[in-house]
Design an enzyme around this catalytic site. Structure first.
Site, PDB file in Angstrom:
ATOM      1  N   LYS A   1       0.817  -1.214   0.000  1.00 61.54           N
ATOM      2  CA  LYS A   1       0.000   0.000   0.000  1.00 61.54           C
ATOM      3  C   LYS A   1       0.857   1.273   0.000  1.00 61.54           C
ATOM      4  O   LYS A   1       0.578   2.221  -0.726  1.00 61.54           O
ATOM      5  CB  LYS A   1      -0.926  -0.023   1.212  1.00 61.54           C
ATOM      6  CG  LYS A   1      -1.910   1.123   1.306  1.00 61.54           C
ATOM      7  CD  LYS A   1      -2.919   0.880   2.409  1.00 61.54           C
ATOM      8  CE  LYS A   1      -2.354   1.039   3.805  1.00 61.54           C
ATOM      9  NZ  LYS A   1      -1.694  -0.147   4.354  1.00 61.54           N
ATOM     10  N   THR A   2       1.907   1.280   0.804  1.00 61.06           N
ATOM     11  CA  THR A   2       2.758   2.473   0.885  1.00 61.06           C
ATOM     12  C   THR A   2       3.543   2.677  -0.405  1.00 61.06           C
ATOM     13  O   THR A   2       3.727   3.814  -0.855  1.00 61.06           O
ATOM     14  CB  THR A   2       3.709   2.372   2.095  1.00 61.06           C
ATOM     15  OG1 THR A   2       2.925   2.316   3.300  1.00 61.06           O
ATOM     16  CG2 THR A   2       4.639   3.574   2.173  1.00 61.06           C
TER      17      THR A   2
ATOM     18  N   LYS B   1       0.056  10.796   5.927  1.00 58.92           N
ATOM     19  CA  LYS B   1      -0.440   9.638   6.673  1.00 58.92           C
ATOM     20  C   LYS B   1      -0.843  10.160   8.043  1.00 58.92           C
ATOM     21  O   LYS B   1       0.014  10.538   8.842  1.00 58.92           O
ATOM     22  CB  LYS B   1       0.622   8.551   6.791  1.00 58.92           C
ATOM     23  CG  LYS B   1       0.110   7.319   7.550  1.00 58.92           C
ATOM     24  CD  LYS B   1       0.916   6.082   7.259  1.00 58.92           C
ATOM     25  CE  LYS B   1       0.244   4.853   7.855  1.00 58.92           C
ATOM     26  NZ  LYS B   1       0.889   3.604   7.447  1.00 58.92           N
TER      27      LYS B   1
ATOM     28  N   GLU C   1      -2.871   8.258   3.134  1.00 60.58           N
ATOM     29  CA  GLU C   1      -2.775   6.806   3.337  1.00 60.58           C
ATOM     30  C   GLU C   1      -3.302   6.388   4.700  1.00 60.58           C
ATOM     31  O   GLU C   1      -2.921   6.961   5.731  1.00 60.58           O
ATOM     32  CB  GLU C   1      -1.326   6.331   3.199  1.00 60.58           C
ATOM     33  CG  GLU C   1      -1.194   4.817   3.291  1.00 60.58           C
ATOM     34  CD  GLU C   1       0.244   4.317   3.249  1.00 60.58           C
ATOM     35  OE1 GLU C   1       0.439   3.096   3.445  1.00 60.58           O
ATOM     36  OE2 GLU C   1       1.157   5.126   3.024  1.00 60.58           O
TER      37      GLU C   1
ATOM     38  N   ALA D   1      -4.035   3.001   7.445  1.00 61.06           N
ATOM     39  CA  ALA D   1      -3.149   2.014   8.060  1.00 61.06           C
ATOM     40  C   ALA D   1      -3.802   0.641   7.973  1.00 61.06           C
ATOM     41  O   ALA D   1      -4.975   0.491   8.305  1.00 61.06           O
ATOM     42  CB  ALA D   1      -2.865   2.372   9.521  1.00 61.06           C
ATOM     43  N   GLY D   2      -3.047  -0.350   7.487  1.00 62.15           N
ATOM     44  CA  GLY D   2      -3.572  -1.705   7.429  1.00 62.15           C
ATOM     45  C   GLY D   2      -4.799  -1.796   6.535  1.00 62.15           C
ATOM     46  O   GLY D   2      -4.857  -1.189   5.467  1.00 62.15           O
TER      47      GLY D   2
END
Length: 201
Positions: free
Chosen positions: A14-15, A31, A94, A96-97
């Site tokens: 994803k990152t 983020k 973005e 997380a997870g």
């Protein structure tokens, strides 16, 4: 345009996708919550892979786990009002997870995305299990009214899985970023522009 990047799970690329998208759009990256600081932050990685400006996180938490627990371990109270995206254009945000990771004990990332109402890209791997994870994530986002821009795949080509997710999920298939032997700004920029030609500044 402000775009949210979320995923079906953690450690699926994803990152790296967010870095490629940020560079392609000439965007700023943000983020809101960074959990886990050993080995550097995702913002630092995106800056290195995109050369783009990176905004400071609203919360920097030490433990590499779900933000709700990382905050409790650090003795920090996460205020959702501090997680409002800045009015910058273009901006890549973005999560997380996965989409149902808890931000707090009362708020999931999908709930936060629904508050924002911004177009969201779901990043999914192509390996075994992706159909289930992807369709569940799509359902969770759609149930909350989150606008889904499409699904971006990361990994080796898997035509049937990718097509099945797009068809059953009723979402746009944005493209697929392959695993790169060399991961640096030049390699990512070239691979991203080939895989996702629609995303351009």
């Amino acid at each position: 345009m402000r775009i949210v990047v979320t995923g079906t799970d953690t450690d699926i690329g994803k990152t790296v996708f967010a870095a490629g998208l940020t560079g392609a759009l000439g965007a700023t990256y943000w983020k809101p919550i960074q959990s886990g600081l050993d080995g550097g932050s995702d913002g630092e990685r995106v800056a290195a892979l995109s050369g783009a400006p990176v905004l400071p996180e609203a919360y920097r938490l030490n433990t590499p786990c779900s933000p709700h627990l990382a905050a409790e371990i650090d003795g920090v109270t996460i205020d959702p009002d501090q997680l409002t995206p800045p009015d910058l254009d273009p901006l890549v945000i973005e999560g997380a997870g996965g989409v149902l990771v808890p931000v707090t004990r009362e708020l999931l990332y999908a709930d936060l995305f629904a508050r924002w109402g911004l177009p969201t890209v779901l990043v999914a791997r192509t390996a075994l299990g992706t159909i289930n994870h992807s369709l569940l994530s799509i359902e969770a986002l759609r149930a909350r009214g989150v606008p889904i821009l499409g699904v971006a795949f990361v990994g080796d080509a898997n035509e049937d899985s990718e097509a099945t997710i797009a068809a059953i999920g009723g979402v746009r298939r944005l493209g697929r970023l392959p695993m790169l032997a060399t991961l640096d700004q030049a390699a990512l920029s070239a691979a991203f522009s080939h895989a996702f030609p629609d995303f351009r500044a």
